[in-house]
Motif scaffolding. Sequence first.
Motif: not given
Length: 475
Positions: A270-297
């Motif tokens: 229910d919140v933005s996901t932060l993914i880090f490529e090395k030390n650079q962070g990106f905010e990601l808001n998926l329409k598909m819910l769920g931890e498994h879809n965060i992993l897929n993305a």
Amino acid sequence: MKLNILLEHIEKKVSDIIQHIDIEGISTNSSSIHPNDLFVAIPGYRVDGHNFIEHALEAGASAIVGEKDLKGLSVPYIQVSNSRLALAKIACQFYGNPSEKKSIIGITGTNGKTTTSFMLKYILEASGRSCSLFGTVMNTVNGQASPSINTTPDALELQKQLAMSKDEFIIMEVSSHGLSQYRVAGVEFDYCLFTNLDHDHLDYHRDMEEYFSVKASLFNQLKPNGKAIINHYNSWGRELTDYLTSKGYKMYILGDESHHDLRIDKFKSDVSTLIFEKNQGFELNLKMLGEHNILNASMAFLTARKIGLPSNKIIQALEMFPGVPGRFEMLQHPNGATIVIDYAHTADALYHCLRMAREQGANRIFHIFGFRGNRDVEKRRGMVNVSKEISDVSILTLDDLNEVPYDEMVRALYELDQEAYVIPDRTLAIKMVLERVNEGDWVFITGKGAEAYQQKFQLPTASDKETVQYLFSSN
């Protein structure tokens, strides 16, 4: 093509001179043989192709490939140790080894293959790249979609479609059945992805170690400069990394340590996901819910980055991604309840789906699911346990019978859990739940996804989504 050229890469015993025989086509079905075709006899699980050799000869086959020690045929007979492997190599040669000329992405794992493949296709096409897709839901080549029979097409059809494709990228779900049956033998991959491994298909594989070994074999088909993309949030991914390290493969890791190529900072639905490529962070808001879809993305993101696409463009595409038919497909009940249709068919996949609803504050969770006949029965108990642990109400129903007698399958459902509701008719199970839910409730209908029913149920519908929509329209 000359037969001796077709047979260049297979170990064989040849019963006659073959150098000057022209082959115009290849088939494993004697009913589709034309004059001057090569017939490959496959010993199948229900039918043995060797029993149809005479039929193929009558239809005009110029040569036969098979495993049995046969003599006295009217055309050259090429004996091989494994007809499936021989077919893959022959098909690759016949169609000019098309994977050499394409960028091929193979995705393997128990869960997440379909969603990750659709995400990657969407990202690449958003960047102006053309993509073919082979997978569980559909096959798409040169912009034309067709129904999928198997997750991974048979070797002959796959090589034919690869040769037909004018697309720059080929994205392919690679199942353990496809690997063990040599459907992708001869295909060379630029990228191989490992999503995860969970208890599944142990009716086909001896144990989890064998299942893992088959999945891992995909990475042996990487091109010399090919890249492995591995999910370390799954313990089998870490084991795969150890295996590939010993072989010197180039790997990129999705994991939780700072030195990994990509890591996930937040796993909240229910919140933005932060993914880090090395030390650079990106905010990601998926329409598909769920931890498994965060992993897929995240797997799709990491792969697209290694292809060379800019991070901001990948994030934009992922946030616009509309979803996959039958993969966490959400429908809204007129009274405010939420219905989710998903293909989840392992304990781990169910856990991620159902837990997400809890995180979203579901009032009650209703879970409708069943099991396929003649499939891995050992995983059933774990699936029931997860459903009972997280759901408020679990309803066991029928999935595909796969030739198991109706009464036997129903009895198996009752034996699994004496306390669970058992409603054998899948459409009536859905009807019962939809009549009882209220605003704030969540309903999960799992196991089939977008697949059509294989047997008749009481309501005049052909899939879970169609059943839900029919019930909505009837009220």
